[in-house]
Design an enzyme around this catalytic site. Sequence first.
Site, PDB file in Angstrom:
ATOM      1  N   GLY A 133      18.678   2.089 -26.518  1.00  0.00           N
ATOM      2  CA  GLY A 133      19.208   3.578 -26.035  1.00  0.00           C
ATOM      3  C   GLY A 133      18.485   3.548 -24.638  1.00  0.00           C
TER       4      GLY A 133
ATOM      5  N   LEU B 179      24.388  -1.889 -20.996  1.00  0.00           N
ATOM      6  CA  LEU B 179      25.816  -2.178 -21.506  1.00  0.00           C
ATOM      7  C   LEU B 179      26.765  -1.944 -20.216  1.00  0.00           C
ATOM      8  CD1 LEU B 179      25.971  -0.408 -24.881  1.00  0.00           C
ATOM      9  CD2 LEU B 179      25.920  -2.883 -24.332  1.00  0.00           C
ATOM     10  N   ASN B 180      26.274  -1.029 -19.430  1.00  0.00           N
ATOM     11  CA  ASN B 180      27.071  -0.838 -18.131  1.00  0.00           C
ATOM     12  C   ASN B 180      25.976  -0.074 -17.161  1.00  0.00           C
ATOM     13  OD1 ASN B 180      28.414   0.804 -15.973  1.00  0.00           O
ATOM     14  ND2 ASN B 180      30.337   0.986 -17.285  1.00  0.00           N
ATOM     15  N   PRO B 181      25.763  -0.672 -16.142  1.00  0.00           N
ATOM     16  CA  PRO B 181      24.550  -0.353 -15.297  1.00  0.00           C
ATOM     17  C   PRO B 181      25.002   0.928 -14.451  1.00  0.00           C
ATOM     18  CG  PRO B 181      25.236  -2.587 -14.334  1.00  0.00           C
ATOM     19  CD  PRO B 181      26.152  -2.205 -15.612  1.00  0.00           C
TER      20      PRO B 181
ATOM     21  N   GLU C 271      17.433   8.595 -23.173  1.00  0.00           N
ATOM     22  CA  GLU C 271      16.152   9.606 -23.387  1.00  0.00           C
ATOM     23  C   GLU C 271      14.900   9.132 -22.614  1.00  0.00           C
ATOM     24  OE1 GLU C 271      17.572  12.154 -27.176  1.00  0.00           O
ATOM     25  OE2 GLU C 271      16.158  10.476 -27.575  1.00  0.00           O
TER      26      GLU C 271
ATOM     27  N   GLY D  87      25.038  18.211 -23.654  1.00  0.00           N
ATOM     28  CA  GLY D  87      24.492  18.959 -25.164  1.00  0.00           C
ATOM     29  C   GLY D  87      22.931  18.648 -25.313  1.00  0.00           C
ATOM     30  N   PHE D  88      22.243  17.586 -24.718  1.00  0.00           N
ATOM     31  CA  PHE D  88      20.860  17.649 -24.691  1.00  0.00           C
ATOM     32  C   PHE D  88      20.321  17.753 -26.105  1.00  0.00           C
ATOM     33  CE2 PHE D  88      21.989  18.774 -20.365  1.00  0.00           C
ATOM     34  CZ  PHE D  88      21.892  17.803 -19.873  1.00  0.00           C
TER      35      PHE D  88
ATOM     36  N   GLY E 283      29.110  13.163 -21.986  1.00  0.00           N
ATOM     37  CA  GLY E 283      28.748  12.863 -20.377  1.00  0.00           C
ATOM     38  C   GLY E 283      28.003  11.477 -20.236  1.00  0.00           C
ATOM     39  N   THR E 284      27.665  10.900 -21.310  1.00  0.00           N
ATOM     40  CA  THR E 284      27.097   9.702 -21.271  1.00  0.00           C
ATOM     41  C   THR E 284      27.858   8.410 -20.857  1.00  0.00           C
ATOM     42  OG1 THR E 284      27.521   9.831 -23.790  1.00  0.00           O
ATOM     43  CG2 THR E 284      24.993  10.499 -22.954  1.00  0.00           C
TER      44      THR E 284
HETATM   45 MO1  MOS Z   1      19.203  14.352 -28.622  1.00  0.00          MO
HETATM   46  S1  MOS Z   1      17.655  15.891 -28.393  1.00  0.00           S
HETATM   47  O1  MOS Z   1      19.160  13.840 -30.326  1.00  0.00           O
HETATM   48  O2  MOS Z   1      20.782  15.159 -28.474  1.00  0.00           O
END
Ligand code: MOS
Length: 734
Positions: free
Chosen positions: A691, A619-621, A694, A244-245, A471-472
Site C-alpha cells: 500500500g 502498480l501504476n505510477p 496512507e 472516504g478517508f 478515487g484511488t
Molecule cells: Mo482507511 S482510515 O482504513 O479508509
Amino acid sequence: MQFDKPSTTNPIDQLKVVGKPIQRIDGQLKATGRAIYAYEWHDPSLAYVYGYPVGSAIAKGRVKSIDSTAAKKAEGVLAVVTTLDIGKLKKGKYNTANLFGGDEVQHYHQAIAVVIARTFEQARAAASLVRVDYAEDKGAFDLSNAKSTAVKPKDANGSPPDTAIGNFEGAFSSAPINLDETYTTPDQSHSMMEPHASIAVWDGDELTVWTSSQMIDWWRTDLATTLGIEKNKVHLMSPFIGGGFGGKLFLRADAVLAALGAKAVNRPVKVALPRPFIANNTTHRPATIQRIRIGAESDGRIIAIGHESWSGDLKGGGPETAVNQTRLLYAGANRMTSMRLATLDLPEGNAMRAPGEAPGLMALEIAIDEIAEKLGMDPIQFRIINDTQVDPENPDRPFTQRDLIGCLTRGAKRFGWTNRPKVGTRRDGHWLVGMGVAAAFRNNMVLPSGARAKLDNQGVVTIETDMTDIGTGSYTIIAQTAAEMMGVDIAKVAVQLGDSRFPVSAGSGGQFGANSATSGVYAACVKLREAVATKLGLNAQEIAFESGQVRSGDRSVSLSEAAGPNGLIGEDIMEWGDLTETHQQSTFGAHFVEVGVDVATGETRIRRMLAVCAAGRILNPITARSQVIGAMTMGAGGALSEELMVDTRHGFFVNHDLAGYEVPVHADIPHQEVIFMDETDPMSSPMKAKGVGELGLCGVAAAIANAIHNATGIRVRHYPITLDKLIGELPEIA
Ligand code: MOS
C-alpha cells in the site's frame, strides 16, 4: 488461492501493463460527469422522494418525545419517521454508536428522525418543524479533563494496549541525553468531497441500496443486522465514491434512514447527509495526547524509547493506536508503549487515513527532531544510526523489506538537504525560511479478496468484484492486472466494481486495497487461464497468453475462439498464510518540506514538498503518485489548519462545515514531488506490491513542524500550528 510462500516469477513480472503509467480507465467518465455517484443514480421508472435527517440537539441523554404534527402538515411531506416510532434496533458489528432507533442519545447530531417529502427542499423545510423534548444527561467532552479517568483498553484494533522490553525506566533515567515531551493532535474530520448518501428501493422484502461505501460487505452485513433482515435480501451498489478517508468504512445513518423511509412511504427514498451534519453524525479521527521519552547515548544511539498515548471514544469504542509505529520504527534495547482510553460522549472516533500512524508520527517525528538537535546531530544521520532491520520488540521477525535509509538519503540529495540553514538564520524578505524532514512509516496489511474473471467470444475479459474505488485508481490497476494475466490489451478489459452480487473483496481501507484486491484478481485470472487451458486440452503450466492469443508450442488460438459462444469463467479468493506473522511487512518513506514563516504575522507557507516512498512494486505510477500527493496535501492540512473545535459544555464539534473546518486549497500547496524507490516485495503477494495511499500522509505534518522550527527556532508541539502559536515567539522585526 493461498499465499503462504514468497512469490516466484509469475505473469505479472512481465510488466507489459502492470507498473505502466496508464491513465485512469474511469477518468473520462468522471471528467465528463457520467460516473454515477450514489445520490445521482436515476432509474426513470422509479418515482423518487427525498429524506432529510433531523439530528439530536443534545450529546447525551434520552429523547422524551417528538412532535412531528407541524412537519407532517407541511407541503409535500409524505411521512416523518422518528427514532421513537422505530424503537431500538440491533447494532451492526462495525458500529460503536447506534445509528438510529430507540430513545437513547449517545452523541450530538445522532439521527433521531427523517422527514420524507416530494422534494428535497420540502423535506428540509419540514425537518425544521420537528419539535423534540429531551432528558439531558451530563457528558464528558474534554480529553484533557478525562485523561485521568482513562483506562487500559481491552483491545487496540488487534494490537496489545501495552508493550515493554528491557528496563525502560532505568535506561531512560541513566541516558546521557534524554527528552521527555508531550504532544497533542486534535480531532480531525474526513471532510471527503462526496457526502454520505443512499438511495433505498424495496421490492417486497428485498432491499437495494445505492450508496457510498468503502467496504461493501461490511455495510451489507451491518445494514441487514440493523434492519433485522437476512443479508441475502440486501443488495448494495457503490460503483463510484467521492472520497472516504475511512469515513465510509462503516455503515452510516444515511443508508438506514433511506431504507426505513422507503419502507414507510413504499417508494424509493434518497437521503444525503447535509454537510453541516457530517462532522457530528459520522466518525472522526480522535484527538490524542502523547508523551514521548527518548534516551540516547552521546553517539546518538537510542537506548530507551517510550511512547504513551491517551485518546477518547464513546463507550464500546477503541483507542487511536498512535503508538504503533514506535513499536517498529527505531532500534533501542529498552522500550515501552501504552495506550489509554477515556470515555467521551463526543461523536464516535474511528479510522481516518492511516489511523494510528498518522497522528502517532505527528508526535514521534517531532520528538526525533528534538533529540537529534539535543545531540547536535543531523536528524537524518540520527535516523540512520537508529535503523533496524528486525522488529525491535521481537528480533526474530525481520522486515520483509525496509529501505528507510534509502528513502532518507535519496530524498536528502534530491531536496538539497545540505543547504539546510542553521536554526532561525535564513531570511527571504519578510519570510523566515527553513527545511524539515520526517520518516514515513505505515504497516502493510492484507485482507482476503475475491474476484470473478469472465472471458467472452469477443476476447473481452470482464472482472467482477465488490472492490471499491474511492478515487484511488482501483478500476485502473485491476484492469492492468487482468490485462497482464490474460495477455490482452487493457482496452479489452472491462472492470465492474462495488456491487454486492460480486465476490467479496478486501474493500478500500488501511492501504490494503490495491495489493489485496489485485491479488484477488490475479487468483481469479489464474483460474480463468486454467479454464482456457482445459477447454483447449492444454497444460496450463505450458501455455503463454500474449496479444489476445493462447500459445502452446506452434499452436496459437485466439482468446475469443477459446471462449466460444458460452464464454469461460474463473473465480477465486486470495487468502493469506502467515507471512505477515513470521515477517513484519511495512512501508517506508521520507518527507522533506521547505517552509517560509512570515516574521510579522506568523503565517506559514509551504514552499516545496518531496516524498520518497518504498512501498514494494508500484502498480501504476500515475495513480500511486496521485495518492501520495493527495496524502501530502492532507498532511499539510493536519500540520497547519485542521482541527475540529470541541464545545466542551454541550459536546459537539462547532466548526462542522468546510468554511469552519479548514482543509488546504490549491493556493496552499506548492510544487510536490514524489519518488518511488525501485522495489518489489515477493513476500507481500503475487503482485509484489504494497500500500502507498496512507504512507504518503504519515510523517508529513511533523516534517512541516520541523521545518517551522528550523525557520523560526520555535518548537510547537500542539497541532495545528496556527499563527497564534507562533506570533508571540517570533523575533523582533529587523
Ligand atoms: Mo482507511 S482510515 O482504513 O479508509
